[in-house]
Design an enzyme around this catalytic site. Structure first.
Site, PDB file in Angstrom:
ATOM      1  N   GLN A 284       4.251   7.456   2.815  1.00 15.36           N
ATOM      2  CA  GLN A 284       3.592   5.797   3.667  1.00 15.36           C
ATOM      3  C   GLN A 284       3.139   4.734   2.425  1.00 15.36           C
ATOM      4  OE1 GLN A 284       2.124   7.054   7.055  1.00 15.36           O
ATOM      5  NE2 GLN A 284       3.457   8.182   7.019  1.00 15.36           N
TER       6      GLN A 284
ATOM      7  N   ASN B 174       0.589   5.326   0.440  1.00 13.59           N
ATOM      8  CA  ASN B 174      -0.609   6.899   0.767  1.00 13.59           C
ATOM      9  C   ASN B 174       0.238   8.100   0.462  1.00 13.59           C
ATOM     10  OD1 ASN B 174      -0.958   5.730   3.309  1.00 13.59           O
ATOM     11  ND2 ASN B 174      -1.507   7.503   3.802  1.00 13.59           N
ATOM     12  N   ASP B 175       0.003   9.229   1.242  1.00 11.23           N
ATOM     13  CA  ASP B 175       0.856  10.319   1.284  1.00 11.23           C
ATOM     14  C   ASP B 175       2.391  10.569   1.115  1.00 11.23           C
ATOM     15  OD1 ASP B 175      -1.599  10.289   2.670  1.00 11.23           O
ATOM     16  OD2 ASP B 175      -0.716  11.588   4.574  1.00 11.23           O
TER      17      ASP B 175
ATOM     18  N   ARG C  99      -0.823  16.247  13.120  1.00  8.65           N
ATOM     19  CA  ARG C  99      -0.212  15.361  12.215  1.00  8.65           C
ATOM     20  C   ARG C  99       0.387  16.287  11.432  1.00  8.65           C
ATOM     21  NH1 ARG C  99      -4.665  12.188  12.446  1.00  8.65           N
ATOM     22  NH2 ARG C  99      -6.234  12.336  10.579  1.00  8.65           N
ATOM     23  N   ASP C 100       1.329  15.579  10.854  1.00  7.10           N
ATOM     24  CA  ASP C 100       2.095  15.439   9.333  1.00  7.10           C
ATOM     25  C   ASP C 100       2.637  16.870   9.435  1.00  7.10           C
ATOM     26  OD1 ASP C 100       0.011  13.521   8.594  1.00  7.10           O
ATOM     27  OD2 ASP C 100      -1.008  14.326   8.185  1.00  7.10           O
TER      28      ASP C 100
ATOM     29  N   SER D 215       2.863  10.483   8.173  1.00  8.44           N
ATOM     30  CA  SER D 215       3.092  11.901   7.647  1.00  8.44           C
ATOM     31  C   SER D 215       4.693  13.298   7.549  1.00  8.44           C
ATOM     32  CB  SER D 215       2.668  12.370   6.632  1.00  8.44           C
ATOM     33  OG  SER D 215       1.077  11.233   5.671  1.00  8.44           O
TER      34      SER D 215
ATOM     35  N   TRP E 242       0.784  -1.408   0.045  1.00  3.40           N
ATOM     36  CA  TRP E 242      -0.134   0.128   0.026  1.00  3.40           C
ATOM     37  C   TRP E 242       0.747   1.300   0.211  1.00  3.40           C
ATOM     38  CZ3 TRP E 242      -5.253   2.329   0.139  1.00  3.40           C
ATOM     39  CH2 TRP E 242      -5.401   3.050   1.213  1.00  3.40           C
TER      40      TRP E 242
ATOM     41  N   TRP F 269     -14.847   0.844   1.262  1.00  3.99           N
ATOM     42  CA  TRP F 269     -14.569   0.807  -0.591  1.00  3.99           C
ATOM     43  C   TRP F 269     -14.159  -0.054  -1.395  1.00  3.99           C
ATOM     44  CZ3 TRP F 269     -12.759   1.327  -5.355  1.00  3.99           C
ATOM     45  CH2 TRP F 269     -13.554   1.694  -6.324  1.00  3.99           C
TER      46      TRP F 269
HETATM   47  C1  FRU Z   1      -3.695  11.380   4.970  1.00  4.79           C
HETATM   48  C2  FRU Z   1      -3.075  10.950   6.508  1.00  4.79           C
HETATM   49  C3  FRU Z   1      -2.541  11.748   7.312  1.00  4.79           C
HETATM   50  C4  FRU Z   1      -1.651  10.698   8.162  1.00  4.79           C
HETATM   51  C5  FRU Z   1      -1.566   9.525   7.389  1.00  4.79           C
HETATM   52  C6  FRU Z   1      -1.149   7.828   7.725  1.00  4.79           C
HETATM   53  O1  FRU Z   1      -3.657  11.290   4.003  1.00  4.79           O
HETATM   54  O2  FRU Z   1      -4.329  10.994   7.279  1.00  4.79           O
HETATM   55  O3  FRU Z   1      -3.137  12.346   7.705  1.00  4.79           O
HETATM   56  O4  FRU Z   1      -0.775  11.256   8.814  1.00  4.79           O
HETATM   57  O5  FRU Z   1      -2.159  10.103   6.129  1.00  4.79           O
HETATM   58  O6  FRU Z   1      -1.286   7.716   6.908  1.00  4.79           O
END
Ligand code: FRU
Length: 496
Positions: free
Chosen positions: A57, A40-41, A165-166, A104, A38, A306
């Site tokens: 991520q 993501n960010d 976060r982030d 992130s 997987w 989903w």
């Molecule tokens: C955004 C998010 C961030 C977090 C990360 C976790 O897509 O939710 O806020 O740090 O993904 O995977």
């Protein structure tokens, strides 16, 4: 297990599953994606040591969100990527939440040292705890050591929910600043107010809270994920991905920044993309000062609930990066975006036609590749009388993805109700449609379509999952004729 052991274990899992994932029929040809698992960010995007670094991520164990690590890849041009060993894994009591882990964050350079800041997540019986942490690398981003004094920010400020976060770190006039995404009051899922917080530091380990940089004020969602702050064209730009703000996935404010007061004063704002899949973007400065950004070509609402994370999860992978975009400021302070010009290096066979008119019956565009291409339409608006132009992509007898330029109502529509067995919905946005020549750029890859028009003011990024039998591309017009000054299509090369 030590951090090193965790990394080794994660790396083995990715490699073991990579061969099967590589056979997936929905794998992208020229978009970045992990070898398996997987994504993501985008995290820690930085130009360093003669190349771009993209961290992201990553769940190395499954094509589902969970157990977040930081994957790592490098590129000379933001297009051709080389996978590097996984950079960060959950390993400490402060970042070991099994359904969280290493969230992130961002990267900055001090001399030859690469410093990355990330959100650590943990739960030791008192709920989900998010803190901000530091890790450093002295070998170009290959191996990271977590700072022994972590977390560098342990507590949320008063009034801020645990959604915290982030961290995005930047340097300005002799001080380090950190922007953190947060939710005031109830939190992201309980009607909180999205905001970005500002911290400052002299040494990157002691951080002082300065205040709320900007907030939703009832307008921009309940939680601002992945905030970013950077200068562009003499102004400051704040970008963020708001949760629970309708279809708005990634937004920007352009304005003035007052660091002393910890306040951002927005003068313009808008959506960075009008599609369903453009989220959690992060900016980076190239060697020549060029500002671009990279987004996750998906969104968090793609997770639980989903269709089991969508069709690609069945192939052992899920998620990719959108085509990186170069940013500039328009004359009215709007953000303009263009695909990185390096994308032209992917062009192979070309088909082009000048001066022709589309009306009524569909015109078959003889595409040099039915699936992976760049298409440019130059429309002469003065000579166009039609109410609508339809571009049907990836079409056969029963399927098509339909893009419509509605000249009468000045709107762009992206209809994926007949795209495939998974996608659905109609996405819409306003268009400027300024002439006399209006340009639409389409980037189609195996499972995504990205649109750029209105000189970069309007963009749309969406995923689709046709099966490769849908090979046709048609143009048709309604209510009159569309005058095409030119159309050009290039087959695009694979980067893998
Ligand atoms: C955004 C998010 C961030 C977090 C990360 C976790 O897509 O939710 O806020 O740090 O993904 O995977």
């Amino acid at each position: 297990m030590t951090h090193r052991d965790r990394l080794q274990q994660a790396q083995q899992a990715v490699e073991k599953n990579a061969e099967a994932a590589a056979k997936g029929r929905h794998r992208q040809k020229y978009h970045f994606m992990p070898p398996s698992g997987w994504m993501n960010d985008p995290n820690g995007c930085i130009w360093f040591g003669g190349k771009y670094h993209l961290f992201y991520q990553h769940n190395p164990y499954a094509p589902h969100w969970g157990s977040m690590h930081w994957g790592h890849a490098t590129s000379p041009d933001l297009l051709h990527w080389q996978h590097c060993p996984i950079a960060l894994a959950p390993s400490e009591t402060y970042d070991d939440h099994p359904e969280g882990g290493v969230f992130s964050g961002s990267a900055i350079l001090t001399g030859e040292k690469l410093n990355v800041f990330y959100t650590a997540t943990a739960n030791h019986g008192q709920g989900f705890v998010q803190t901000q942490c530091l890790a450093t690398s002295t070998d170009g981003g290959l191996h990271f050591t977590k700072y022994p004094g972590n977390p560098v920010i342990r507590e949320v400020p008063p009034g801020v929910s645990p959604d915290f976060r982030d961290p995005k770190v930047l340097f300005h006039e002799g001080l380090w600043y950190m922007v953190v995404g947060a939710s005031l009051g109830g939190g992201a899922w309980h009607g909180g107010e999205g905001c970005a917080l500002l911290y400052q530091s002299r040494d990157l380990t002691h951080w002082e809270y300065c205040g709320i940089l900007a907030r939703s004020e009832g307008q921009f969602g309940s939680m601002w994920e992945c905030p970013d702050l950077f200068p562009l064209g003499g102004k400051w730009v704040l970008t963020f991905s708001p949760m629970f703000h309708g279809r708005h996935r990634s937004m920007y404010f352009v304005g003035e920044m007052d660091f002393a007061q910890a306040r951002f004063f927005p003068q313009h704002w808008g959506d960075l993309d009008h599609g369903a899949e453009y989220y959690a973007l992060q900016s980076l400065q190239g060697e020549n000062g060029r500002v671009s950004h990279i987004a996750w070509q998906n969104g968090w609402d793609w997770m639980e609930g989903w269709q089991d994370f969508g069709p690609t999860a069945k192939e052992g992978w899920c998620g990719c990066a959108a085509l990186p975009r170069v940013l500039s400021l328009g004359s009215h302070g709007q953000i303009l975006q263009a695909p990185v010009p390096e994308a032209a290096s992917l062009r192979k066979q070309r088909v082009s036609r000048r001066d022709f008119t589309v009306q009524g019956q569909p015109t078959d565009l003889a595409m040099p590749d039915p699936c992976c291409y760049e298409l440019e339409l130059l429309i002469n608006l003065e000579k166009t009388t039609a109410k609508r132009l339809h571009l049907d992509l990836r079409a056969d007898e029963t399927h098509r993805t339909r893009l419509t330029v509605n000249f009468a109502q000045k709107r762009l529509l992206f209809d994926r109700n007949q795209s495939d067995d998974h996608s659905s919905g109609l996405l819409e946005c306003p268009l400027l449609l300024e002439g006399p020549l209006w340009r639409l750029q389409v980037f189609s890859d195996t499972s995504s379509v990205e649109l750029f028009c209105d000189r970069g003011l309007t963009t749309m990024s969406n995923t689709i999952y046709p099966c490769h039998t849908e090979q046709k591309t048609f143009l048709s017009a309604e209510g009159g004729a569309v005058a095409l000054e030119q159309y050009t299509a290039w087959a695009l090369d694979s980067i893998w």
